[in-house]
Design an enzyme around this catalytic site. Structure first.
Site, short mmCIF file in Angstrom:
data_model
loop_
_atom_site.label_atom_id
_atom_site.label_comp_id
_atom_site.label_asym_id
_atom_site.label_seq_id
_atom_site.Cartn_x
_atom_site.Cartn_y
_atom_site.Cartn_z
CD1 TRP A 45 -34.29 -0.50 1.63
CD2 TRP A 45 -34.01 1.13 0.14
NE1 TRP A 45 -33.11 0.13 1.93
CE2 TRP A 45 -32.92 1.14 1.03
CE3 TRP A 45 -34.07 2.08 -0.87
CZ2 TRP A 45 -31.88 2.06 0.93
CZ3 TRP A 45 -33.02 3.00 -0.97
CH2 TRP A 45 -31.95 2.98 -0.08
CD GLU A 92 -37.64 5.18 -3.76
OE1 GLU A 92 -36.90 6.15 -4.00
OE2 GLU A 92 -37.52 4.46 -2.76
CE1 TYR A 111 -16.85 0.33 6.44
CE2 TYR A 111 -15.47 1.36 8.10
CZ TYR A 111 -15.99 0.22 7.52
OH TYR A 111 -15.70 -1.02 8.01
N PRO A 142 -21.66 2.89 6.95
CG PRO A 142 -22.15 1.24 5.36
CD PRO A 142 -21.09 1.66 6.36
CE1 TYR A 183 -21.84 -1.95 7.38
CE2 TYR A 183 -23.96 -2.48 8.34
CZ TYR A 183 -22.69 -1.95 8.45
OH TYR A 183 -22.29 -1.41 9.65
CG LEU A 216 -20.13 0.80 -2.59
CD1 LEU A 216 -19.28 1.10 -1.36
CD2 LEU A 216 -19.26 0.41 -3.77
CG HIS A 217 -25.31 3.84 -0.52
ND1 HIS A 217 -25.08 2.84 0.41
CD2 HIS A 217 -25.53 4.98 0.20
CE1 HIS A 217 -25.16 3.34 1.63
NE2 HIS A 217 -25.43 4.64 1.54
#
Length: 347
Positions: free
Chosen positions: A181, A191, A273, A275, A278, A280-281
């Site tokens: 996604w 999206e 963290y 998250p 996995y 990074l956002h």
């Protein structure tokens, strides 16, 4: 049991599913009165436009605090499991919406009791104003099912970098949670209408997209910044990532200010963290919105992460990061077998 409410809050609600669909809750009946139980495909993604063919197998979580229920089940003629989340929407500030939905002749009130100046009612709003927010995860992996189960008991782990390397990282690498996604968003396959800002630089670029479950009201604004550069979590960050983080901070704030007229001082900008997935956002939330996962044992402000790396280039290979793990989860068991959690933790 469906009638019992879970007191705890689940993860950040990011809904990291291979296929995600937003449901309309209004009835779409055929002419003969039967509901049209359909699964349509739009751009290759399934859309469940009616759930009369959904067969429940169990309630995973009934969360009274968030007015949310998570149910596991299957669709007719499909053996793979699915998760359906139903959640009450927050109330808008729009006076016309409230008048038409709750204070008009279409809305009815059923009296329960009265005492002195206090009266208690069940309110039945006008039909077009009583929708729920619904999310379908299908097919649902065991990891996703585990995520949405009621959390019976929580424990704090103080994760050193050694523990990260010996326990957490192998756990991360063993998980099969799909990140398709995210790829779909980064490649404009899904999206696209939710993208607020995009920087295509390979090192410092990112896409800023409104959260999948955002209800389009400013007082619940929530966005995600997804870097083009793949990084698992804040544990992998070092001084070389400062240009990326500063760009996300500066450009993200400017894009939100321009689009939504919300200033930097009214934004909560943070990482999670651990998250829930996995890649990074960065979360951007309106400060007055009490989003899930904003608490001290989970959220790390982007500004703090930047300052930590400015002070110490390898901060996140030295720092102890404390966070919650749920008793019975795979990560909990791995920490327990490693001696980081007591064997007799029965609370």
């Amino acid at each position: 049991m469906a009638e019992k409410c879970a007191a705890n809050i689940d993860d950040d609600g990011d809904c990291p599913a291979p296929k995600r669909a937003k449901l309309a809750t209004d009835d779409d009946d055929d002419d003969d009165g039967r509901k049209n139980d359909s699964i349509e495909k739009v751009d290759g993604v399934c859309e469940h436009t009616n759930l009369s063919g959904f067969k429940m197998t169990r309630v995973l979580q009934n969360n009274c605090a968030r007015k949310l229920i998570c149910v596991e089940g299957t669709f007719e003629d499909r053996a793979d499991p699915a998760i359906v989340l139903l959640e009450q929407k927050s109330f808008p500030n729009d006076e016309m919406f409230l008048k038409k939905g709750f204070f008009s002749e279409k809305a009815t009130y059923q009296k329960n009791c009265a005492n002195d100046v206090y009266e208690n009612y069940d309110c039945f709003p006008a039909q077009e104003y009583n929708s729920l927010h619904a999310t379908v995860i299908h097919p649902a992996t065991p990891t996703q099912i585990e995520k949405y189960k009621r959390q019976e008991s929580l424990h704090i782990v103080d994760e050193t970098y050694e523990l990260y390397q010996q326990v957490t990282l192998p756990y991360i690498e063993s998980r099969s949670l799909s990140l398709e996604w995210i790829t779909n968003i980064l490649e404009h396959k899904a999206e696209e209408e939710n993208i607020i800002y995009e920087d295509t630089d390979k090192e410092t670029g990112f896409i800023l997209v409104t959260d999948f479950k955002w209800d389009k009201r400013l007082d619940t604004l929530k966005l995600l910044a997804l870097p083009l550069k793949k990084i698992k979590s804040i544990r992998e960050l070092d001084v070389s990532h400062l240009p990326l983080l500063r760009n996300i901070q500066k450009a993200g704030i400017e894009a939100i200010s321009k689009k939504f007229n919300i200033s930097a001082s009214q934004l909560r900008i943070y990482f999670h963290y651990q998250p829930s997935y996995y890649y990074l956002h960065v979360h951007f939330c309106y400060l007055m919105f009490e989003a899930p996962g904003i608490y001290v044992e989970k959220a790390h402000l982007l500004s703090t992460v930047i300052r930590n790396l400015e002070l110490m280039p390898d901060y996140y290979t030295k720092a102890v990061l404390s966070y919650m793990v749920r008793k019975g989860s795979q990560l909990y068991k791995k920490f327990q077998s490693h001696g980081a959690l007591p064997q007799d933790a029965n609370v």
